[in-house]
Design a protein around this motif. Structure first.
Motif, PDB file in Angstrom:
ATOM      1  N   ILE A   1       0.821  -1.214   0.000  1.00  0.00           N
ATOM      2  CA  ILE A   1       0.000   0.000   0.000  1.00  0.00           C
ATOM      3  C   ILE A   1       0.857   1.268   0.000  1.00  0.00           C
ATOM      4  O   ILE A   1       0.623   2.194  -0.777  1.00  0.00           O
ATOM      5  CB  ILE A   1      -0.944   0.037   1.227  1.00  0.00           C
ATOM      6  CG1 ILE A   1      -1.862  -1.189   1.236  1.00  0.00           C
ATOM      7  CG2 ILE A   1      -1.773   1.330   1.244  1.00  0.00           C
ATOM      8  CD1 ILE A   1      -2.889  -1.257   0.144  1.00  0.00           C
TER       9      ILE A   1
ATOM     10  N   TYR B   1       5.877   2.746  -5.750  1.00  0.00           N
ATOM     11  CA  TYR B   1       6.168   1.980  -6.968  1.00  0.00           C
ATOM     12  C   TYR B   1       5.027   2.158  -7.958  1.00  0.00           C
ATOM     13  O   TYR B   1       3.942   2.606  -7.603  1.00  0.00           O
ATOM     14  CB  TYR B   1       6.357   0.484  -6.628  1.00  0.00           C
ATOM     15  CG  TYR B   1       5.104  -0.170  -6.075  1.00  0.00           C
ATOM     16  CD1 TYR B   1       4.158  -0.743  -6.913  1.00  0.00           C
ATOM     17  CD2 TYR B   1       4.845  -0.196  -4.707  1.00  0.00           C
ATOM     18  CE1 TYR B   1       3.010  -1.331  -6.411  1.00  0.00           C
ATOM     19  CE2 TYR B   1       3.698  -0.771  -4.189  1.00  0.00           C
ATOM     20  CZ  TYR B   1       2.786  -1.348  -5.051  1.00  0.00           C
ATOM     21  OH  TYR B   1       1.637  -1.919  -4.559  1.00  0.00           O
TER      22      TYR B   1
ATOM     23  N   ILE C   1       3.168   3.397 -11.691  1.00  0.00           N
ATOM     24  CA  ILE C   1       3.020   4.653 -12.436  1.00  0.00           C
ATOM     25  C   ILE C   1       2.762   5.794 -11.455  1.00  0.00           C
ATOM     26  O   ILE C   1       2.015   5.644 -10.495  1.00  0.00           O
ATOM     27  CB  ILE C   1       1.884   4.521 -13.453  1.00  0.00           C
ATOM     28  CG1 ILE C   1       2.321   3.530 -14.533  1.00  0.00           C
ATOM     29  CG2 ILE C   1       1.534   5.858 -14.091  1.00  0.00           C
ATOM     30  CD1 ILE C   1       1.256   3.154 -15.503  1.00  0.00           C
TER      31      ILE C   1
ATOM     32  N   LEU D   1      -6.326  -7.012   1.587  1.00  0.00           N
ATOM     33  CA  LEU D   1      -5.883  -6.458   0.297  1.00  0.00           C
ATOM     34  C   LEU D   1      -7.071  -6.274  -0.640  1.00  0.00           C
ATOM     35  O   LEU D   1      -7.155  -5.291  -1.377  1.00  0.00           O
ATOM     36  CB  LEU D   1      -4.816  -7.355  -0.343  1.00  0.00           C
ATOM     37  CG  LEU D   1      -3.451  -7.361   0.367  1.00  0.00           C
ATOM     38  CD1 LEU D   1      -2.537  -8.427  -0.236  1.00  0.00           C
ATOM     39  CD2 LEU D   1      -2.787  -6.001   0.272  1.00  0.00           C
TER      40      LEU D   1
ATOM     41  N   SER E   1      -8.960  -3.304   0.475  1.00  0.00           N
ATOM     42  CA  SER E   1      -8.183  -2.106   0.140  1.00  0.00           C
ATOM     43  C   SER E   1      -8.288  -1.801  -1.355  1.00  0.00           C
ATOM     44  O   SER E   1      -8.393  -0.644  -1.754  1.00  0.00           O
ATOM     45  CB  SER E   1      -6.715  -2.312   0.513  1.00  0.00           C
ATOM     46  OG  SER E   1      -6.604  -2.613   1.859  1.00  0.00           O
TER      47      SER E   1
ATOM     48  N   LEU F   1      -9.566   1.597  -2.918  1.00  0.00           N
ATOM     49  CA  LEU F   1      -8.612   2.483  -3.590  1.00  0.00           C
ATOM     50  C   LEU F   1      -8.853   2.650  -5.090  1.00  0.00           C
ATOM     51  O   LEU F   1      -8.385   3.617  -5.686  1.00  0.00           O
ATOM     52  CB  LEU F   1      -7.186   1.959  -3.358  1.00  0.00           C
ATOM     53  CG  LEU F   1      -6.700   2.039  -1.909  1.00  0.00           C
ATOM     54  CD1 LEU F   1      -5.398   1.268  -1.729  1.00  0.00           C
ATOM     55  CD2 LEU F   1      -6.490   3.484  -1.484  1.00  0.00           C
TER      56      LEU F   1
ATOM     57  N   GLU G   1       3.465   0.565 -18.283  1.00  0.00           N
ATOM     58  CA  GLU G   1       2.460  -0.228 -17.577  1.00  0.00           C
ATOM     59  C   GLU G   1       2.902  -1.656 -17.313  1.00  0.00           C
ATOM     60  O   GLU G   1       3.780  -2.173 -17.996  1.00  0.00           O
ATOM     61  CB  GLU G   1       1.163  -0.246 -18.390  1.00  0.00           C
ATOM     62  CG  GLU G   1       0.473   1.086 -18.436  1.00  0.00           C
ATOM     63  CD  GLU G   1      -0.795   1.018 -19.255  1.00  0.00           C
ATOM     64  OE1 GLU G   1      -1.772   0.465 -18.753  1.00  0.00           O
ATOM     65  OE2 GLU G   1      -0.786   1.505 -20.394  1.00  0.00           O
ATOM     66  N   SER G   2       2.234  -2.256 -16.339  1.00  0.00           N
ATOM     67  CA  SER G   2       2.522  -3.649 -16.020  1.00  0.00           C
ATOM     68  C   SER G   2       1.215  -4.438 -16.118  1.00  0.00           C
ATOM     69  O   SER G   2       0.178  -4.012 -15.602  1.00  0.00           O
ATOM     70  CB  SER G   2       3.104  -3.713 -14.610  1.00  0.00           C
ATOM     71  OG  SER G   2       2.535  -4.746 -13.867  1.00  0.00           O
TER      72      SER G   2
ATOM     73  N   LEU H   1       0.413  -7.094 -14.718  1.00  0.00           N
ATOM     74  CA  LEU H   1      -0.002  -7.585 -13.405  1.00  0.00           C
ATOM     75  C   LEU H   1      -0.950  -6.599 -12.713  1.00  0.00           C
ATOM     76  O   LEU H   1      -1.846  -6.992 -11.971  1.00  0.00           O
ATOM     77  CB  LEU H   1       1.265  -7.781 -12.543  1.00  0.00           C
ATOM     78  CG  LEU H   1       1.139  -8.712 -11.349  1.00  0.00           C
ATOM     79  CD1 LEU H   1       0.762 -10.120 -11.788  1.00  0.00           C
ATOM     80  CD2 LEU H   1       2.445  -8.741 -10.572  1.00  0.00           C
TER      81      LEU H   1
ATOM     82  N   LEU I   1      -4.816  -3.099  -7.392  1.00  0.00           N
ATOM     83  CA  LEU I   1      -4.234  -2.471  -6.205  1.00  0.00           C
ATOM     84  C   LEU I   1      -2.802  -2.012  -6.489  1.00  0.00           C
ATOM     85  O   LEU I   1      -2.359  -0.982  -5.975  1.00  0.00           O
ATOM     86  CB  LEU I   1      -4.233  -3.465  -5.028  1.00  0.00           C
ATOM     87  CG  LEU I   1      -3.641  -2.937  -3.726  1.00  0.00           C
ATOM     88  CD1 LEU I   1      -4.600  -1.953  -3.080  1.00  0.00           C
ATOM     89  CD2 LEU I   1      -3.339  -4.063  -2.760  1.00  0.00           C
ATOM     90  N   LEU I   2      -2.106  -2.777  -7.318  1.00  0.00           N
ATOM     91  CA  LEU I   2      -0.719  -2.431  -7.637  1.00  0.00           C
ATOM     92  C   LEU I   2      -0.642  -1.110  -8.387  1.00  0.00           C
ATOM     93  O   LEU I   2       0.393  -0.456  -8.405  1.00  0.00           O
ATOM     94  CB  LEU I   2      -0.058  -3.537  -8.475  1.00  0.00           C
ATOM     95  CG  LEU I   2       0.032  -4.906  -7.805  1.00  0.00           C
ATOM     96  CD1 LEU I   2       0.616  -5.932  -8.763  1.00  0.00           C
ATOM     97  CD2 LEU I   2       0.870  -4.829  -6.535  1.00  0.00           C
ATOM     98  N   ARG I   3      -1.734  -0.728  -9.024  1.00  0.00           N
ATOM     99  CA  ARG I   3      -1.767   0.556  -9.737  1.00  0.00           C
ATOM    100  C   ARG I   3      -2.293   1.686  -8.851  1.00  0.00           C
ATOM    101  O   ARG I   3      -1.811   2.802  -8.891  1.00  0.00           O
ATOM    102  CB  ARG I   3      -2.657   0.425 -10.988  1.00  0.00           C
ATOM    103  CG  ARG I   3      -2.964   1.742 -11.677  1.00  0.00           C
ATOM    104  CD  ARG I   3      -1.694   2.379 -12.221  1.00  0.00           C
ATOM    105  NE  ARG I   3      -1.930   3.692 -12.789  1.00  0.00           N
ATOM    106  CZ  ARG I   3      -1.806   4.836 -12.127  1.00  0.00           C
ATOM    107  NH1 ARG I   3      -1.478   4.833 -10.854  1.00  0.00           N
ATOM    108  NH2 ARG I   3      -2.015   5.994 -12.721  1.00  0.00           N
TER     109      ARG I   3
ATOM    110  N   HIS J   1      -2.616   1.765  -5.435  1.00  0.00           N
ATOM    111  CA  HIS J   1      -2.260   1.746  -4.012  1.00  0.00           C
ATOM    112  C   HIS J   1      -1.946   3.144  -3.480  1.00  0.00           C
ATOM    113  O   HIS J   1      -2.218   3.456  -2.329  1.00  0.00           O
ATOM    114  CB  HIS J   1      -1.056   0.833  -3.779  1.00  0.00           C
ATOM    115  CG  HIS J   1       0.204   1.304  -4.436  1.00  0.00           C
ATOM    116  ND1 HIS J   1       1.170   1.994  -3.758  1.00  0.00           N
ATOM    117  CD2 HIS J   1       0.640   1.233  -5.712  1.00  0.00           C
ATOM    118  CE1 HIS J   1       2.149   2.305  -4.580  1.00  0.00           C
ATOM    119  NE2 HIS J   1       1.858   1.858  -5.784  1.00  0.00           N
ATOM    120  N   SER J   2      -1.390   4.010  -4.354  1.00  0.00           N
ATOM    121  CA  SER J   2      -0.949   5.318  -3.862  1.00  0.00           C
ATOM    122  C   SER J   2      -2.118   6.289  -3.643  1.00  0.00           C
ATOM    123  O   SER J   2      -1.908   7.401  -3.167  1.00  0.00           O
ATOM    124  CB  SER J   2       0.054   5.932  -4.826  1.00  0.00           C
ATOM    125  OG  SER J   2      -0.503   6.006  -6.104  1.00  0.00           O
TER     126      SER J   2
END
Lengths: 524, 400
Positions: free
Chosen positions: A506, A510, A512, B22, B25, B29, B152-153, B155, B161-163, B165-166
């Motif tokens: 979270i 990392y 974009i 997760l 979340s 998110l 981009e990935s 995954l 969430l990997l995109r 999360h921020s």
């Protein structure tokens, strides 16, 4: 393939699964294949450099070892029949031949490193001094070239001095040079330390694997949550030096120290953890360096493998080489015993720190950084009698306040030298550091923090992350954190692992919106 | 239970708990596209309305903002759906067609050919709006692989969430409110706009160095033709009557040739403005980039006749069950029309873009003013991202 990229995670997962499925005898072969795939990912053409270093070092070491063995056998058979002169002559012949192979591999590989890494530096200096307009050479620096070259040369020197057995299997030697976790930023391993576990057969050791995974996760935390979040603020402070002077420079020193620590130790945690997952034991590279009480101690605890490499392969050989012994004699005779005995030691130190500086990068700031470290160490050495006198009068040595003072003094001193690394411009760095004493703008700092491209939320994360790193370092004083954790109930261990993974996913910087930041030490 | 088993159970429980956290979340998110850039929800809304459509449109904003499926129903009894999204690229349209066939088999697929000019992946934010809403499937995966930009990935499309999360630092009440729910805003994939902003200037056609449409686009056009032939579906190519961005005659000629070669119906509505009765003084809401709802209704009326005459589509209005379902859709459409007209009268600009208007209070003054200023300056506060603006997946819109 960045350690923090999803492709590396996938690569690691595949390697890990295969490693414990295939016959154990083939495990090192898989590591070799994986290492070459990892390296080729950065650019297929870079493999050429690794292959040249591998083949030339391997072949030279084998030839050296063969000649030494041949000499030993011959001496054993003929020792009773030979005169002292004949034995000496035979040894000289052997030395001459082995030295030829030794110098061939050493000069070739250091030459490759020098040409690739330092040509443009030389051209720049020539252009500045002579006003010429020589064109710069367009060549990309192969990943980890400084690390694998030094590791290989360390091996060559050890074989030459009979401290290590030559590896006769080219494949195994290739793995020693290219073992993928340490290709990015070391540590610089010694052959005798690494070989047994690297080429050994490994059972599925759940405890070792768990320890490795925990270490990797902790490395990700340091790198992604702290270092890569902080990089924005540090870049902002450094990129506009005219705007950020005085207290801002002090802040930059402090933040860069945290960033570099989190980045480098995080990377090493990932490296050592990954190796441990494969049953390979790598040397530790850090020992809580920011708790050092003086500069010499700091350098025994920061980037340990590099420090010991320079000590063993540059400082000691220079200190005991023929011309240095002559210099010692000369200086004692002409400068007196007190100064005379110091001259060769300090000269060897100066050469070593010059090499350390330029190893970090082909730029004057690194050279000045190295020489400043040398100067601080020499001054520190020279002040030893004063400290002894002081402590004989004032008994504060065992007081925690004094220790804290020493730790802070060392931290500030090292941070102020390290800032050369940031501005990468020697006069500018000195000017900026000078403004700390001439500009009274401390009051601007706190309100201006969000102007550095980091939100308050980012700062909160960085502060909490830094405090957590500090707490873990304090716990480390009582021994291995993972051993202490292992003594806790499984539920506690599992919960901590899950929470840390969640935090990394979270709060990690990392994907974009964040620059994919390569590890800082990868560029050296 | 042995100690080992206990340990395994504990670790498994922690792993499950982590996965659940997760997942929650991720739900929290992911952008909800409720009050901003609402077209980000277009693709996802399809699954609640999938099935029973005679015509399915695929394409970019020229689809979902230029044709009213409700008018097609009301005037011709044609059931239709628009699977459109902002700057939808041709391969995205293709994979949406492929995926649509898992839910229904329309008689006609209509593809808006503006995206034929983009031969390469363009923009992560638009990719996200086109792909995130799709349900997991091989079509989605192939869509991801074809669409990803370098940064981009893949995954992150499997685990968004990997995109996102921020976004933890910008969570709003909207994120909590719509964590497991969404808001219905569209009319069979059509984005309603009742406001009017007439065309003031016509674009000049800057000469291009090369007018050849990219080979990669033809590859997907061929795949569309093949997919439709294989499934006995008619493929129609259309160019919506948007005067921005420029559609070159040289491009048009290539599409005409392609359509002739493959026996496809191709209609460039830019050539049919008078026949369709479109007036750019009243029928556009953004100076000619897109039609507004009255304009979209005119185009639907005109296009519906062509579709019915050419393909003999069934008039479903006499089927009680279908008529009942569509009666609700028509009501929702008409209600939203009234809402938007009310907002235009009350605020002078569209504030909520559908559903019930947002109650104004003092705290909204600034954002209202910004939206108003944006509306006056030609920016689109409702988040119309495809009008030459740049948008990022976090919801930032930069007008170009």
């Amino acid at each position: 393939m960045y350690f923090t990229s999803s492709i590396f995670i996938a690569f690691l997962a595949v390697m890990f699964a295969l490693y414990y499925i295939i016959p154990r005898k083939a495990q090192w072969v898989l590591l070799l294949i994986g290492s070459y795939v990892f390296y080729a990912w950065a650019g297929l053409h870079f493999l050429v450099y690794v292959l040249i270093t591998t083949v030339t070092t391997w072949y030279s070491a084998v030839r050296i070892s063969d000649r030494q063995s041949q000499h030993k056998r011959w001496m054993k058979v003929n020792k009773d029949e030979l005169t002292r002169e004949e034995k000496k002559a035979a040894k000289a012949v052997m030395k001459k031949i082995t030295r030829r192979w030794f110098l061939f591999a050493l000069l070739l590989n250091l030459g490759i490193l020098a040409v690739i890494k330092y040509t443009n530096f030389m051209i720049g200096n020539i252009n500045s001094i002579f006003g010429t307009g020589l064109n710069f050479w367009s060549i990309a620096l192969p990943m980890g070239i400084s690390f694998y070259t030094f590791q290989s040369m360390g091996y060559l020197i050890d074989v030459y001095h009979g401290k290590a057995e030559a590896q006769r299997n080219l494949g195994k030697f290739a793995l020693f040079v290219s073992f993928f976790p340490q290709m990015v930023q070391g540590p610089i391993s010694r052959y005798n330390d690494l070989a047994p576990s690297l080429f050994g057969e490994h059972k599925f050791d759940s405890k070792g694997i768990r320890y490795g995974m925990e270490r990797v996760l902790w490395g990700f935390f340091k790198k992604l949550v702290v270092a890569d979040r902080l990089v924005v603020g540090v870049k902002a402070l450094i990129s506009t030096p005219e705007q950020y002077t005085g207290a801002w420079v002090a802040l930059a020193m402090f933040l860069y120290a945290i960033q570099l620590y989190a980045d480098f130790t995080g990377g090493i945690d990932i490296t050592i953890g990954v190796a441990q997952m494969f049953g390979v034991k790598l040397v530790e590279n850090f020992d809580r360096p920011f708790f050092s009480k003086d500069t010499a101690e700091y350098w025994r605890r920061w980037h340990i493998s590099m420090g010991s490499w320079f000590r063993d392969y540059i400082f000691y050989p220079i200190s005991v080489c023929g011309w240095m012994l002559k210099l010692t004699t000369w200086s004692r005779k002409h400068l007196g015993n007190v100064i005379g005995k110091r001259v060769p030691v300090y000269l060897a130190m100066a050469v070593t720190w010059f090499a350390t500086g330029i190893w970090h990068g082909a730029a004057w700031n690194f050279i000045v950084w190295g020489m400043l470290n040398c100067l601080v160490l020499i001054i520190s050495q020279e002040l030893t009698p004063f400290y002894d006198w002081f402590h004989s009068k004032v008994h504060v040595q065992d007081k925690w306040g004094w220790k804290l003072f020493q730790i802070l003094r060392t931290f500030i001193l090292m941070s102020s030298i390290r800032i050369l690394d940031c501005y990468r411009n020697v006069p500018l760095t000195f000017h900026q550091v000078g403004t700390i004493f001439t500009t009274a703008n401390l009051g601007e700092v706190f309100p201006g923090l969000t102007g550095l491209g980091m939100s308050w939320a980012d700062w909160v994360i960085v502060v909490i992350g830094t405090l957590l790193m500090l707490a873990v370092s304090l716990v480390q004083r009582r021994g291995s954190v993972r051993e202490q954790l292992d003594a806790k109930p499984v539920a506690v261990q599992a919960a901590l692992f899950a929470v840390l993974l969640y935090v990394v996913l979270i709060f990690g910087a990392y994907g974009i919106g964040f620059d994919a930041n390569q590890f800082i030490y990868n560029q050296f | 239970m042995s100690k080992k088993r206990k340990s395994i159970a504990t670790v498994a429980a922690a792993a499950c708990l982590l996965v659940v956290c997760l997942w929650f979340s991720q739900r929290l998110l992911m952008p909800k596209y409720i009050s901003e850039i609402i077209e980000g929800r277009l693709i996802g809304e399809y699954y609640d309305n999938a099935g029973g459509n005679d015509v399915v449109f695929v394409g970019d904003c020229e689809c979902y903002e230029n044709i009213s499926p409700i008018t097609l129903w009301e005037d011709y009894g044609i059931t239709s759906y628009i699977r459109g999204s902002a700057q939808q690229l041709i391969w995205q349209s293709y994979y949406l067609m492929e995926e649509t066939l898992k839910y229904e088999k329309p008689e006609v697929f209509v593809f808006n050919i503006l995206s034929m000019k983009y031969g390469e992946p363009q923009n992560e934010a638009y990719n996200r709006m086109s792909i995130d809403g799709m349900k997991p499937s091989m079509s989605k995966w192939k869509n991801v692989m074809a669409s990803m930009t370098e940064e981009e990935s893949a995954l992150s499309y499997v685990f968004p969430l990997l995109r996102y999360h921020s976004r933890w630092s910008e969570i709003s009440s909207e994120d909590w409110r719509y964590m497991f729910d969404t808001k219905k805003s569209f009319h069979q994939g059509y984005l309603m706009r009742m406001d009017v902003r007439p065309v003031t200037t016509y674009p000049s056609k800057t000469p291009l160095a090369d007018y050849q449409l990219p080979a990669s686009c033809y590859k997907y056009l061929d795949m569309m033709v093949e997919l439709c032939e294989k499934n006995g579906i008619k493929l129609v190519l259309m160019k919506a009557p948007s005067i921005y961005p420029v559609w070159y005659d040289e491009w048009d000629a290539q599409i005409v040739d392609y359509a002739n070669e493959h026996g496809l119906l191709y209609i460039n509505f830019l050539d049919k403005l008078d026949e369709a009765g479109i007036d750019f003084n009243t029928d556009t809401y953004d100076n000619g980039l897109h039609l507004n709802t009255p304009g979209s209704e005119k185009l639907a009326k005109y296009f519906g006749k062509i579709l019915q005459d050419t393909y003999g589509l069934t008039d479903h209005r006499s089927e009680p069950e279908t008529a009942a379902v569509w009666a609700e859709k028509v009501k929702f459409y008409n209600d939203m029309k009234e809402d938007q007209l009310w907002e235009l009268e009350e605020y002078g600009y569209l504030k909520s873009y559908g559903g019930r208007p947002v109650e104004s209070d003092g705290s909204d003054t600034d954002s209202d003013a910004e939206a108003q200023a944006g509306a006056e300056n030609g920016a689109d506060a409702g988040g119309q991202a495809d009008a030459g603006g740049q948008v990022d997946a976090g919801g930032q819109v930069d007008a170009e």
